[in-house]
Design a protein around this motif. Structure first.
Motif, PDB file in Angstrom:
ATOM      1  N   GLY A 132       0.790  -1.222   0.000  1.00 22.47           N
ATOM      2  CA  GLY A 132       0.000   0.000   0.000  1.00 22.47           C
ATOM      3  C   GLY A 132       0.822   1.271   0.000  1.00 22.47           C
ATOM      4  O   GLY A 132       0.280   2.361  -0.055  1.00 22.47           O
ATOM      5  N   GLY A 133       2.148   1.154   0.094  1.00 21.89           N
ATOM      6  CA  GLY A 133       3.005   2.329   0.094  1.00 21.89           C
ATOM      7  C   GLY A 133       3.388   2.820   1.480  1.00 21.89           C
ATOM      8  O   GLY A 133       4.082   3.828   1.602  1.00 21.89           O
ATOM      9  N   GLN A 134       2.964   2.141   2.528  1.00 24.50           N
ATOM     10  CA  GLN A 134       3.327   2.550   3.882  1.00 24.50           C
ATOM     11  C   GLN A 134       4.771   2.147   4.162  1.00 24.50           C
ATOM     12  O   GLN A 134       5.158   1.004   3.907  1.00 24.50           O
ATOM     13  CB  GLN A 134       2.402   1.873   4.908  1.00 24.50           C
ATOM     14  N   VAL A 135       5.559   3.068   4.689  1.00 28.18           N
ATOM     15  CA  VAL A 135       6.972   2.808   4.952  1.00 28.18           C
ATOM     16  C   VAL A 135       7.093   1.903   6.169  1.00 28.18           C
ATOM     17  O   VAL A 135       6.568   2.197   7.242  1.00 28.18           O
ATOM     18  CB  VAL A 135       7.741   4.125   5.173  1.00 28.18           C
ATOM     19  N   LEU A 136       7.795   0.783   5.987  1.00 29.42           N
ATOM     20  CA  LEU A 136       8.026  -0.150   7.081  1.00 29.42           C
ATOM     21  C   LEU A 136       9.390   0.066   7.714  1.00 29.42           C
ATOM     22  O   LEU A 136       9.551  -0.058   8.919  1.00 29.42           O
ATOM     23  CB  LEU A 136       7.919  -1.589   6.578  1.00 29.42           C
ATOM     24  N   SER A 137      10.395   0.379   6.883  1.00 26.36           N
ATOM     25  CA  SER A 137      11.743   0.588   7.386  1.00 26.36           C
ATOM     26  C   SER A 137      12.458   1.550   6.456  1.00 26.36           C
ATOM     27  O   SER A 137      12.345   1.446   5.234  1.00 26.36           O
ATOM     28  CB  SER A 137      12.496  -0.739   7.452  1.00 26.36           C
ATOM     29  N   CYS A 138      13.194   2.485   7.032  1.00 21.85           N
ATOM     30  CA  CYS A 138      13.946   3.451   6.232  1.00 21.85           C
ATOM     31  C   CYS A 138      15.267   3.720   6.940  1.00 21.85           C
ATOM     32  O   CYS A 138      15.277   4.189   8.073  1.00 21.85           O
ATOM     33  CB  CYS A 138      13.149   4.733   6.058  1.00 21.85           C
ATOM     34  N   LEU A 139      16.372   3.389   6.292  1.00 23.70           N
ATOM     35  CA  LEU A 139      17.694   3.600   6.872  1.00 23.70           C
ATOM     36  C   LEU A 139      18.622   4.191   5.828  1.00 23.70           C
ATOM     37  O   LEU A 139      18.469   3.941   4.637  1.00 23.70           O
ATOM     38  CB  LEU A 139      18.291   2.279   7.360  1.00 23.70           C
ATOM     39  N   SER A 140      19.592   4.953   6.291  1.00 22.46           N
ATOM     40  CA  SER A 140      20.648   5.437   5.407  1.00 22.46           C
ATOM     41  C   SER A 140      21.984   5.144   6.068  1.00 22.46           C
ATOM     42  O   SER A 140      22.059   4.874   7.267  1.00 22.46           O
ATOM     43  CB  SER A 140      20.500   6.935   5.128  1.00 22.46           C
ATOM     44  N   THR A 141      23.037   5.194   5.281  1.00 21.82           N
ATOM     45  CA  THR A 141      24.349   4.876   5.831  1.00 21.82           C
ATOM     46  C   THR A 141      24.793   5.912   6.849  1.00 21.82           C
ATOM     47  O   THR A 141      25.513   5.589   7.784  1.00 21.82           O
ATOM     48  CB  THR A 141      25.386   4.775   4.698  1.00 21.82           C
ATOM     49  N   GLY A 142      24.325   7.150   6.699  1.00 17.34           N
ATOM     50  CA  GLY A 142      24.678   8.184   7.670  1.00 17.34           C
ATOM     51  C   GLY A 142      24.030   7.968   9.019  1.00 17.34           C
ATOM     52  O   GLY A 142      24.659   8.118  10.065  1.00 17.34           O
ATOM     53  N   THR A 143      22.754   7.594   9.024  1.00 18.46           N
ATOM     54  CA  THR A 143      22.071   7.370  10.299  1.00 18.46           C
ATOM     55  C   THR A 143      22.496   6.060  10.947  1.00 18.46           C
ATOM     56  O   THR A 143      22.284   5.867  12.136  1.00 18.46           O
ATOM     57  CB  THR A 143      20.545   7.333  10.108  1.00 18.46           C
ATOM     58  N   PHE A 144      23.083   5.175  10.180  1.00 17.67           N
ATOM     59  CA  PHE A 144      23.514   3.897  10.721  1.00 17.67           C
ATOM     60  C   PHE A 144      24.870   4.003  11.402  1.00 17.67           C
ATOM     61  O   PHE A 144      25.303   3.068  12.052  1.00 17.67           O
ATOM     62  CB  PHE A 144      23.546   2.854   9.605  1.00 17.67           C
ATOM     63  N   GLY A 145      25.574   5.117  11.241  1.00 18.27           N
ATOM     64  CA  GLY A 145      26.834   5.312  11.965  1.00 18.27           C
ATOM     65  C   GLY A 145      28.051   5.531  11.092  1.00 18.27           C
ATOM     66  O   GLY A 145      29.129   5.809  11.608  1.00 18.27           O
ATOM     67  N   PHE A 146      27.927   5.411   9.785  1.00 16.96           N
ATOM     68  CA  PHE A 146      29.075   5.648   8.914  1.00 16.96           C
ATOM     69  C   PHE A 146      29.237   7.148   8.699  1.00 16.96           C
ATOM     70  O   PHE A 146      28.264   7.870   8.558  1.00 16.96           O
ATOM     71  CB  PHE A 146      28.880   4.940   7.567  1.00 16.96           C
ATOM     72  N   LYS A 147      30.491   7.600   8.667  1.00 17.13           N
ATOM     73  CA  LYS A 147      30.773   9.029   8.543  1.00 17.13           C
ATOM     74  C   LYS A 147      31.597   9.289   7.291  1.00 17.13           C
ATOM     75  O   LYS A 147      32.333   8.420   6.817  1.00 17.13           O
ATOM     76  CB  LYS A 147      31.580   9.528   9.753  1.00 17.13           C
ATOM     77  N   ALA A 148      31.467  10.483   6.780  1.00 22.10           N
ATOM     78  CA  ALA A 148      32.294  11.040   5.701  1.00 22.10           C
ATOM     79  C   ALA A 148      32.403  10.115   4.491  1.00 22.10           C
ATOM     80  O   ALA A 148      31.405   9.750   3.894  1.00 22.10           O
ATOM     81  CB  ALA A 148      33.667  11.421   6.243  1.00 22.10           C
TER      82      ALA A 148
END
Length: 146
Positions: free
Chosen positions: A55-71
């Motif tokens: 239906g288009g509802q977001v179940l999970s959304c992650l990015s490498t920045g929010t996961f702890g990787f830097k620069a």
């Protein structure tokens, strides 16, 4: 004398519950419809993975920045693989069985994310590239006069 027509277009009248109840309802629906969509947006600086239900509802959304990787480490295939595996683990626990994959962007995280999706225990129906391509492009700059 005619009766006044009640105003029903206000925002308060349209909403019948909290947004949280809508999310919980979509999770219950997920057990019935077991197909989802995995969006991978791979830019040169970051990789964003979004998993939605039918239906288009977001179940999970992650990015490498929010996961702890830097620069510079955010733009590596290893970071994309780690983030994708973690996003898929959360939706697999919610009951997602099969999914479509839509990959967007030219970044180095494309391959790492696709590798993590293939290793995950989710059956893939289609893999689609939705990178936007210009038909004619931007207007070139005017000719240089010396």
């Amino acid at each position: 004398m005619a009766k006044a027509i009640p105003k029903i277009s206000s925002r308060r009248n349209l909403r019948t519950g909290s947004r949280r109840n809508l999310r919980i309802g979509s999770r219950k629906r997920l057990a019935e419809e077991v197909i989802g969509v995995i969006y991978v947006q791979a830019s040169f600086n970051n990789t964003i993975v979004t998993v939605t239900d039918g239906g288009g509802q977001v179940l999970s959304c992650l990015s490498t920045g929010t996961f702890g990787f830097k620069a510079r480490r955010k733009a590596t295939p290893f970071a994309a693989q780690t983030v994708t595996a973690n996003a898929l683990r959360t939706v697999r626990d919610q009951g997602l069985k099969q999914a479509k994959v839509r990959i967007k962007g030219p970044g180095p995280g494309r391959d790492g994310a696709l590798r993590a999706i293939r290793y995950g225990r989710i059956r893939l129906t289609t893999i689609e590239d939705i990178t936007p391509l210009p038909h004619n492009g931007c207007r070139p700059p005017k000719k240089r006069r010396v």
